[in-house]
Design a protein around this motif. Sequence first.
Motif, mmCIF file in Angstrom:
data_model
loop_
_atom_site.group_PDB
_atom_site.id
_atom_site.type_symbol
_atom_site.label_atom_id
_atom_site.label_comp_id
_atom_site.label_asym_id
_atom_site.label_seq_id
_atom_site.Cartn_x
_atom_site.Cartn_y
_atom_site.Cartn_z
ATOM 1 N N ASN A 33 -86.953 -6.449 -18.330
ATOM 2 C CA ASN A 33 -87.473 -7.481 -19.240
ATOM 3 C C ASN A 33 -86.460 -7.864 -20.304
ATOM 4 O OD1 ASN A 33 -90.665 -8.169 -19.061
ATOM 5 N ND2 ASN A 33 -90.234 -6.169 -18.164
ATOM 6 N N SER A 34 -85.711 -6.877 -20.789
ATOM 7 C CA SER A 34 -84.729 -7.165 -21.839
ATOM 8 C C SER A 34 -83.610 -8.061 -21.334
ATOM 9 C CB SER A 34 -84.159 -5.863 -22.392
ATOM 10 O OG SER A 34 -83.389 -5.190 -21.414
ATOM 11 N N TYR A 35 -83.274 -7.966 -20.054
ATOM 12 C CA TYR A 35 -82.216 -8.794 -19.465
ATOM 13 C C TYR A 35 -82.699 -10.196 -19.098
ATOM 14 C CZ TYR A 35 -78.615 -5.191 -18.942
ATOM 15 O OH TYR A 35 -77.644 -4.263 -19.188
ATOM 16 N N ASN A 36 -84.009 -10.380 -18.969
ATOM 17 C CA ASN A 36 -84.531 -11.638 -18.442
ATOM 18 C C ASN A 36 -85.498 -12.325 -19.410
ATOM 19 O OD1 ASN A 36 -83.543 -11.749 -15.434
ATOM 20 N ND2 ASN A 36 -84.184 -9.638 -15.774
ATOM 21 N N ASN A 37 -85.197 -12.219 -20.700
ATOM 22 C CA ASN A 37 -85.968 -12.906 -21.730
ATOM 23 C C ASN A 37 -87.454 -12.573 -21.661
ATOM 24 O OD1 ASN A 37 -83.627 -14.310 -22.716
ATOM 25 N ND2 ASN A 37 -83.827 -15.736 -20.993
ATOM 26 N N GLY A 38 -87.755 -11.280 -21.454
ATOM 27 C CA GLY A 38 -89.137 -10.841 -21.430
ATOM 28 C C GLY A 38 -89.825 -11.003 -20.100
ATOM 29 N N ASP A 39 -89.093 -11.464 -19.093
ATOM 30 C CA ASP A 39 -89.673 -11.660 -17.768
ATOM 31 C C ASP A 39 -89.197 -10.551 -16.825
ATOM 32 O OD1 ASP A 39 -91.160 -12.779 -15.824
ATOM 33 O OD2 ASP A 39 -89.901 -14.560 -15.525
ATOM 34 N N GLU A 84 -81.985 -10.570 -9.496
ATOM 35 C CA GLU A 84 -81.701 -10.857 -10.902
ATOM 36 C C GLU A 84 -81.195 -9.604 -11.609
ATOM 37 O OE1 GLU A 84 -84.984 -14.447 -11.474
ATOM 38 O OE2 GLU A 84 -85.460 -12.414 -12.149
ATOM 39 N N ASP A 108 -75.302 -14.240 -12.939
ATOM 40 C CA ASP A 108 -75.134 -14.459 -14.374
ATOM 41 C C ASP A 108 -73.808 -13.851 -14.823
ATOM 42 O OD1 ASP A 108 -75.515 -15.049 -17.042
ATOM 43 O OD2 ASP A 108 -76.787 -13.285 -17.406
#
Length: 424
Positions: A311-317, A349, A404
């Motif tokens: 979640n921290s790497y994917n803006n909470g997702d 991701e 990314d």
Amino acid sequence: MKRQTAMALAAVFALSVAGTALAAPANPFVDVPAKHWAYDAINKLAQAGVISGYGDGTYQGNKTLTRYEVATIVAKAMANSDKADAATQKEIDALKAEFGAELNNLGVRVDNLEKNSSKVKFTGTIRARYDYQDKADTTDPDIDRTRERTRLRLNMEAPIAENVTFHGRYESQSDWGSSSGSEAKLTQAYIDGNVGAVGYSFGRQPIWLGQGLIADITGNCDGLVLSGGNKVKVAAGVFKYDTGIEADSNYNFAVANIDATVNRNLNMTASYIADKNELYYKTVSAGFAYTGIKNFALSGEYGINDSYNANSYNNGDEAKAWFAQLKYRGAQQDKIGSSGMWVGYRSAEKGFDPAEITTLDTGRYADTTYGNLDNIKGMELGVEYTVFKNGVLSVMYEDLDLKDPQAGQKKDKSGLWATLIYSF
């Protein structure tokens, strides 16, 4: 006990135990004529080492045997009992019980013979691999982008009790021309079996979930896994594994897996893995394998990691990943000239598989720089060919990109792998 009586009993099991199919030798005993009704049986028993006669070259078939002489015959049969069928083994067990005292006095420990009757089976594989891959973290043209490595795996298997089998593996890997890093490591040491309808595996073992998207670890997982079912197989377990992410990264994991055989051509899976605090892994997946098209095998899997790190790497997702592979035929180790080819695609991701719990031993993933299923996307092409019995050569090309890329990194991560694996 008359010698004929003893040999009639011995022949029942010794012929089965010895399993000899040798050409008949010259008469081993001067007092057994070629036309004697037991001539062939006596010869086979002599070849198998079950009987040896007397020092003067006679068999003395009419002489009464002592218990020690019978015990000697029993001991020789016991030494070959690993070749016996169930009925023969029962005969041997009865003789062990009857002549146990004499066997011990002869220095033949019955308990040791029982242990030796189930010998450890050793097998192994050698993998010689050359690879080239672009380094996404540098643009320096002088950086060596090639690597050559040889790996040895020595496997052990032995039944240790009814419904209990031991499995072990030592392995070592080092660069070509170097012994650096070639320390032998115990990567598997576990037992498996069943208690009633419940199967289990306990110890240092491999962990495979679903189609391999979220876990295909080949060893170093210390724990317990329970399983059950037939067409729908359910497994769950816990284990400790060194993720290598931090200095102290021996994390506790929980796993679960459902493997359903829909029909003879379709297999469906659902899987789960999470570390104790759901820091790096809280992952679920669903996958399939389909073989209903002649000479083709299609497989795929989709997963979601909802851990704190993902979640921290994917803006909470959540971090998402998927793969698909189509394979044509396949190289068979025991069939020289057999071959196969495959094409695949994967996308993952950042944060989906930070500890590389999806390893590079599936033949499906080979990236070794930034994780097999972490911040990556692209396709692969591969071919394989059995060059000699138990020897398979494979070549795979990957055309990958970082999903990314960070500052100073290249986007392209193409690579080439050539691997020869042979078994013994």
